[in-house]
Write an enzyme that holds these catalytic residues in place. Structure first.
Site, PDB file in Angstrom:
ATOM      1  N   SER A 120      33.228  41.615  49.780  1.00 28.93           N
ATOM      2  CA  SER A 120      32.764  41.646  51.165  1.00 28.93           C
ATOM      3  C   SER A 120      32.546  43.076  51.647  1.00 28.93           C
ATOM      4  O   SER A 120      31.615  43.347  52.415  1.00 28.93           O
ATOM      5  CB  SER A 120      33.759  40.919  52.077  1.00 28.93           C
ATOM      6  OG  SER A 120      34.925  41.691  52.331  1.00 28.93           O
ATOM      7  N   THR A 143      39.229  39.825  44.992  1.00 26.40           N
ATOM      8  CA  THR A 143      37.832  40.050  44.604  1.00 26.40           C
ATOM      9  C   THR A 143      36.878  39.636  45.702  1.00 26.40           C
ATOM     10  O   THR A 143      35.852  40.285  45.923  1.00 26.40           O
ATOM     11  CB  THR A 143      37.527  39.314  43.297  1.00 26.40           C
ATOM     12  OG1 THR A 143      38.251  39.955  42.228  1.00 26.40           O
ATOM     13  CG2 THR A 143      36.046  39.348  42.957  1.00 26.40           C
ATOM     14  N   ASP A 144      37.194  38.562  46.425  1.00 25.86           N
ATOM     15  CA  ASP A 144      36.345  38.164  47.543  1.00 25.86           C
ATOM     16  C   ASP A 144      36.302  39.255  48.608  1.00 25.86           C
ATOM     17  O   ASP A 144      35.231  39.585  49.142  1.00 25.86           O
ATOM     18  CB  ASP A 144      36.862  36.864  48.155  1.00 25.86           C
ATOM     19  CG  ASP A 144      36.634  35.669  47.259  1.00 25.86           C
ATOM     20  OD1 ASP A 144      35.483  35.216  47.169  1.00 25.86           O
ATOM     21  OD2 ASP A 144      37.600  35.191  46.634  1.00 25.86           O
ATOM     22  N   TYR A 145      37.457  39.815  48.936  1.00 28.05           N
ATOM     23  CA  TYR A 145      37.485  40.845  49.966  1.00 28.05           C
ATOM     24  C   TYR A 145      36.837  42.138  49.494  1.00 28.05           C
ATOM     25  O   TYR A 145      36.139  42.807  50.264  1.00 28.05           O
ATOM     26  CB  TYR A 145      38.918  41.070  50.447  1.00 28.05           C
ATOM     27  CG  TYR A 145      39.330  40.029  51.457  1.00 28.05           C
ATOM     28  CD1 TYR A 145      38.950  40.141  52.794  1.00 28.05           C
ATOM     29  CD2 TYR A 145      40.062  38.908  51.082  1.00 28.05           C
ATOM     30  CE1 TYR A 145      39.293  39.178  53.724  1.00 28.05           C
ATOM     31  CE2 TYR A 145      40.407  37.933  51.999  1.00 28.05           C
ATOM     32  CZ  TYR A 145      40.023  38.070  53.319  1.00 28.05           C
ATOM     33  OH  TYR A 145      40.345  37.103  54.232  1.00 28.05           O
ATOM     34  N   ALA A 190      42.926  36.711  47.764  1.00 27.30           N
ATOM     35  CA  ALA A 190      41.507  36.690  47.393  1.00 27.30           C
ATOM     36  C   ALA A 190      40.973  38.115  47.271  1.00 27.30           C
ATOM     37  O   ALA A 190      40.032  38.513  47.973  1.00 27.30           O
ATOM     38  CB  ALA A 190      40.715  35.887  48.418  1.00 27.30           C
TER      39      ALA A 190
END
Length: 412
Positions: A181, A176-178, A174
């Site tokens: 964040s 892009t999620d990280y 993930a």
């Protein structure tokens, strides 16, 4: 550098004293709040009665999500039904006492719950509201659902990932999620710094597609001035060679990065192929970066590398001062002394599993380091304690919330 020692005035990290409420699900939002919690912020996670979907993700042992044990660490769980007026009222009270609210719902959801920034900031003018969504809080795409993989496609990253003769690929993580964040946590800290000057909070608007797009930084001006639309390069670094993964005799891969002229000369000397230094295809960095020459040089290095076992090749390259590494698996990481020395694999006590091994805290601060205080809690495990401590609710009021199904605890 010596191992960081917690400062006596900030035993849990530099964000000690900050109160964070998290109303998030899956990855980007929870990872942001976990990062804040790692550095000492008090994080109260409000999750629905059925729990954050992240509790169902990843591998499980005895019905315990190993992923949730990590991404929910350093947080307290309060299970509230925000579809009930009582649940929304409790959430509003918790947010009224918070410094930061992190949420990653689709734009408009919080407003429909009566928890939009305008309403919340009337009671808490210093509130910093971190809003993570697929496409941001405004613009023509803002109401579209956006997950990391989708936003990588919109942001141009998917087009750049994979081999040129195959469809666009995805990284099996993930990413892009990280990345989002981290942008969100940075934005929160920038807003807290601004609040120290102005006395007022603000909204931090983080869009996953923009986090993905930010990786395209060198490509944006090149398209503007030169009309360049780069294609996928596989394991290569665009316009830079040799910089790729090369096969080894034992079936593994070794990454070799000989970008500069001195490093290239050292690699050629190790390969004992001096004629490559006078080959016009490879004489300069720019020449080696041309697509046809990149293929040629990769074929030459690959033919050499596959005659040697990975460990032997890696050591030879290191001795020659050529940047390199075997392509690690997670098993390699567990066996690696550097990860151990840097505390990147930490055994965290767990009430039912004994412990789980979790990734360490990033980044490392020399004077006020973060840390892992406890594993991710069970769903709703802290609800009663939080409402008593933070809101001074009496037992009767808490029981009324449970009876109204606005609050869930492990025993209800």
């Amino acid at each position: 550098m010596t191992r960081p020692t917690p400062h006596p005035e900030l035993p849990h990290g530099p964000l000690s004293g900050l109160k964070v409420v998290e109303i998030c699900s899956t990855i980007a939002g929870p990872a942001c709040a976990r990062l804040l919690g790692d550095f000492g912020a008090e994080v109260i996670k409000i999750e629905p009665p059925e729990g954050d979907p992240v509790r169902q993700m990843g591998q499980h042992v005895d019905n315990v999500s190993l992923y949730a044990a990590s991404i929910l660490r350093n947080k307290r769980s309060v299970a509230l039904d925000l579809k009930t007026p009582q649940g929304r009222a409790v959430a509003a009270e918790l947010i009224a006492r918070a410094d930061i609210l992190v949420e990653n719902n689709r734009p408009g959801v919080m407003e429909r719950l009566g928890l939009g920034y305008d309403a919340l900031s009337e009671r808490n003018p210093g509130l910093v509201m971190v809003r993570i969504s697929g496409y941001g809080q405004d613009g023509p795409y803002s109401e579209r659902p956006g997950y990391g993989a989708i936003c990588e496609a919109v942001g141009g990253v998917r087009h750049m990932t994979g081999d040129p003769d195959r469809p666009p690929a995805r990284v099996a993580l993930a990413t892009t999620d990280y990345l989002s964040s981290v942008y969100a946590a940075f934005g929160a800290m920038a807003a807290i710094r601004a609040r120290a000057i102005t006395g007022r909070g603000q909204v931090v608007d983080v869009a996953l597609y923009e986090a993905a797009f930010s990786q395209m930084e060198p490509i944006v001006p090149a398209h503007d001035k030169l009309g360049v639309v780069p294609m996928r390069e596989g394991s290569n670094l665009p316009s830079m060679a040799p910089n790729s993964s090369y096969p080894t005799a034992d079936g593994g891969w070794v990454l070799i990065a000989a970008n500069s002229q001195p490093t290239w000369r050292r690699l050629v000397g190790l390969m004992q192929q001096p004629e490559l230094l006078t080959d016009p295809r490879f004489e300069t960095i720019q020449a080696r970066g041309r697509p046809e020459n990149m293929k040629a040089i990769d074929a030459i290095i690959g033919a050499w590398s596959r005659t040697l076992d990975g460990g032997v090749l890696e050591q030879m390259l290191r001795d020659a001062e050529v940047p390199t590494s075997r392509v690690y698996t997670i098993a390699d990481i567990y066996a690696d002394p550097h990860f151990a020395a840097r505390q990147m694999l930490q055994a965290v006590p767990h009430p039912t599993l004994g412990h789980t091994t979790q990734m360490g805290v990033v980044p490392r601060l020399s004077a006020t380091p973060g840390g892992i205080r406890h594993t991710g809690p069970d769903l709703g495990a802290d609800g009663v304690a939080v409402l008593k401590e933070s809101l001074a609710l009496e037992t009767e009021a808490i029981e009324a919330l449970i009876a109204a199904q606005a609050l869930r605890t492990p025993s209800h």
